[in-house]
Design an enzyme around this catalytic site. Structure first.
Site, PDB file in Angstrom:
ATOM      1  N   ASP A 103      26.293 -20.144 -25.805  1.00 44.86           N
ATOM      2  CA  ASP A 103      26.092 -19.771 -24.403  1.00 44.86           C
ATOM      3  C   ASP A 103      24.681 -20.076 -23.909  1.00 44.86           C
ATOM      4  OD1 ASP A 103      28.678 -18.879 -24.493  1.00 44.86           O
ATOM      5  OD2 ASP A 103      28.266 -16.886 -23.691  1.00 44.86           O
ATOM      6  N   ARG A 158      34.296 -25.477 -30.416  1.00 50.45           N
ATOM      7  CA  ARG A 158      34.200 -25.454 -31.873  1.00 50.45           C
ATOM      8  C   ARG A 158      35.352 -26.213 -32.523  1.00 50.45           C
ATOM      9  NH1 ARG A 158      30.117 -21.563 -32.588  1.00 50.45           N
ATOM     10  NH2 ARG A 158      29.634 -20.897 -30.464  1.00 50.45           N
ATOM     11  N   HIS A 171      35.451 -18.703 -35.127  1.00 49.76           N
ATOM     12  CA  HIS A 171      36.127 -18.648 -33.830  1.00 49.76           C
ATOM     13  C   HIS A 171      37.190 -19.730 -33.613  1.00 49.76           C
ATOM     14  CE1 HIS A 171      35.701 -17.694 -29.241  1.00 49.76           C
ATOM     15  NE2 HIS A 171      36.639 -16.977 -29.830  1.00 49.76           N
TER      16      HIS A 171
END
Length: 554
Positions: free
Chosen positions: A44, A85, A140
């Site tokens: 982020d 990802r 993730h």
């Protein structure tokens, strides 16, 4: 041993046995000259948040890597955590890897929410080339233990599986608060009280490097900073006391001036207009200004602490005499986090001051507008502010110092780059499964010889109905639910300020054909067909208003 851990252990054993049977490990002789590869991803972080990209945040180590290496002006991600990802780890567009929406299952193979077997990871491919493979930080891309890093080719793993984590054990701040849940290899553990997660991610990365012995290593160092919640050591926060009293309007201008001076931004480029949802700093009361300053002080401290961690990494490489034969690549997973759009998810309630272990605050669009200088919009949209990342590559043995290149590269290009550099063959089949071919291009000629990538190569985006195509200087963008193409000339207008769609309908038509062909090839479905309804899922209606910021998402 309980049933859960027995299942995980047997799965890992079966996987490693199959790999060993498929191809023998390369000999020490054949790997002696192969470079170590370290891929660093921050979370982020906006395009301008490193000093080398215009920031006032103190990032001397990152700036050193940039000064002694290469920076790209145009490097693209997928606008949000899990899809980025998925593309990064596999070299595939994220739908092809099985994470078309997020790490949740929407009922179709391209949207199953974990990495499929047809899309091989860095760990799986590089292990076959004799590399030790390590991951420290955020995963993730698959919550089920069958899809954890150890089951997807990584020799060692420390970090967290889902999309967000506290940086401190928060039990002193909340009655019966759960501990910070982590995984080491296949074992669930908790963050020790008093430890800071960024430090622990770094500590494990350093220990893994020391484990590699004479074998070359691949390290994926996936920090969660500066992703919310805003939590940082007090001494780091103190370094930025009163630095943000000038407010976001002035700071964005300050960063732009620095970007132009550095050569990151073109002074002839149009820049994004002031976001209408970003209020004037001068319109705030004194108390409001103090609150907002504190948010950015903590955010800066989190980035600062990542830089301190990378200083430790460089020092360890030097101590081990590895720095001349190690490639480091540093990127961000998406643009800075914007604000809130109602999706059924409640905003977490803080139980401690901003920056402390109990803080659940985050940057919000007022400061994210600065982080994404000079671009438009935020995380979760395919405008430049959502998909543009800093890109720094450092390799003293091969990369010339001080290079700033246009680049126009994407996440899908990193896997073929690393495999090219490592002499690793990407197999047609793996464990009896036919693999998805790699769609990206190796960046080795760009990094080492300065050779430009093909100017007419299209790059594509789709996520939650938000779509885009970049081809040469042209880019089309469509935001859900309007589903209407806008057209921008990024050579003159990377701020995406002037829609040229009605002026050049033939270009829109050409790029739309490219998009439809890619979408069919990549198993993209119309978002209306599988749109999550409420459920509090991430980004379910992100971008519904193109002038609004993205949903608060992991």
């Amino acid at each position: 041993m309980n049933q859960f851990f027995l299942s995980v252990t047997l799965t890992a054993l079966a996987f490693s046995t199959a790999v060993a049977q498929q191809k023998p490990r390369a000999s020490a002789k054949s790997t002696a000259d192969k470079p170590n590869i370290i891929l660093v991803m921050v979370d982020d972080l906006g395009y301008s948040d490193f000093g080398a990209y215009g920031s006032e945040i103190q990032t001397p180590t990152i700036d050193k890597l940039a000064r002694e290496g290469l920076r790209l002006r145009e490097f693209y991600n997928n606008s949000i955590c899990a899809p980025t990802r998925a593309s990064l780890i596999t070299g595939q567009y994220h739908h092809k890897a099985g994470v078309g929406y997020f790490n949740v299952n929407l009922g179709l193979p391209a949207y199953q929410g974990w990495l499929n077997k047809e899309s091989l990871t860095f760990g799986e491919v590089l292990k076959q080339a004799g590399y030790r493979t390590y991951l420290s930080g955020k995963w993730h891309v698959g919550n089920d233990s069958l899809y954890w890093p150890k089951q997807r080719g990584f020799d060692r793993f420390y970090g967290f599986i889902n999309g967000a984590s506290n940086y401190y054990d928060i039990s002193p701040y909340k009655e019966k608060a759960p501990p910070v849940e982590l995984v080491e290899d296949n074992k669930r553990i908790n963050l020790e009280p008093g430890k800071y997660l960024t430090d622990e991610i770094t500590n494990h990365a350093l220990s893994y490097i020391n484990e590699s012995k004479s074998a070359p290593f691949f390290l994926y160092l996936a920090y969660n900073a500066p992703h919310w919640p805003l939590q940082a050591p007090a001494e780091d926060i103190a370094k930025y006391k009163d630095r943000y009293a000038i407010g976001w309007d002035s700071l964005r201008k300050e960063r732009l001036v620095k970007q132009i001076k550095l050569g990151i931004a073109d002074p002839k480029q149009a820049i994004a207009a002031h976001d209408p949802e970003v209020v004037s700093w001068e319109s705030l009361t004194y108390d409001e200004q103090q609150l907002w300053q504190r948010k950015m002080e903590v955010y800066a401290a989190m980035v600062d602490h990542v830089d301190q961690s990378l200083a430790r990494l460089l020092a360890e490489l030097k101590r081990l005499n590895l720095e001349d034969n190690t490639l480091i690549v540093l990127i961000s997973d998406n643009g800075a986090q914007g604000g809130l759009i109602p999706t059924g998810r409640k905003r977490p309630r803080s139980s401690g001051p901003i920056g402390s272990a109990g803080s659940y605050d985050y940057q919000e669009q007022n400061w994210a507008y600065v982080s994404n200088t000079p671009f438009r919009n935020y995380k979760a949209t395919p405008y430049e502010g959502g998909i543009s990342a800093p890109f720094i590559a450092w390799y003293p043995k091969k990369i010339k110092a001080g290079i700033i290149a246009k680049g126009t590269a994407h996440l899908i290009d990193l896997a073929p780059t690393f495999y090219d550099l490592a002499g690793a063959k990407y197999p047609d089949t793996f464990n009896g499964v036919k693999t998805n071919p790699l769609p990206g291009l190796s960046l080795t000629n760009l990094l080492f010889q300065g050779t430009a990538l093909p100017a007419d190569r299209p790059i594509f985006w789709e996520r939650a109905g938000n779509r885009a195509v970049r081809k040469g200087k042209w880019k089309i963008v469509s935001i859900f639910p309007q589903n209407k193409w806008q057209l921008f000339d990024l050579e003159a207008d990377r701020g995406e300020t002037t829609d040229l769609a009605t002026k050049h309908p033939e270009i829109v038509s050409e790029l739309n054909v490219d998009y439809e062909t890619w979408a069919k090839r990549t198993d993209v479905e119309p978002y209306e067909k599988l749109r999550p309804v409420s459920q509090g899922l991430p980004g379910g209606n992100a971008g519904a208003n193109q002038n609004r910021s993205a949903t608060r998402i992991e």
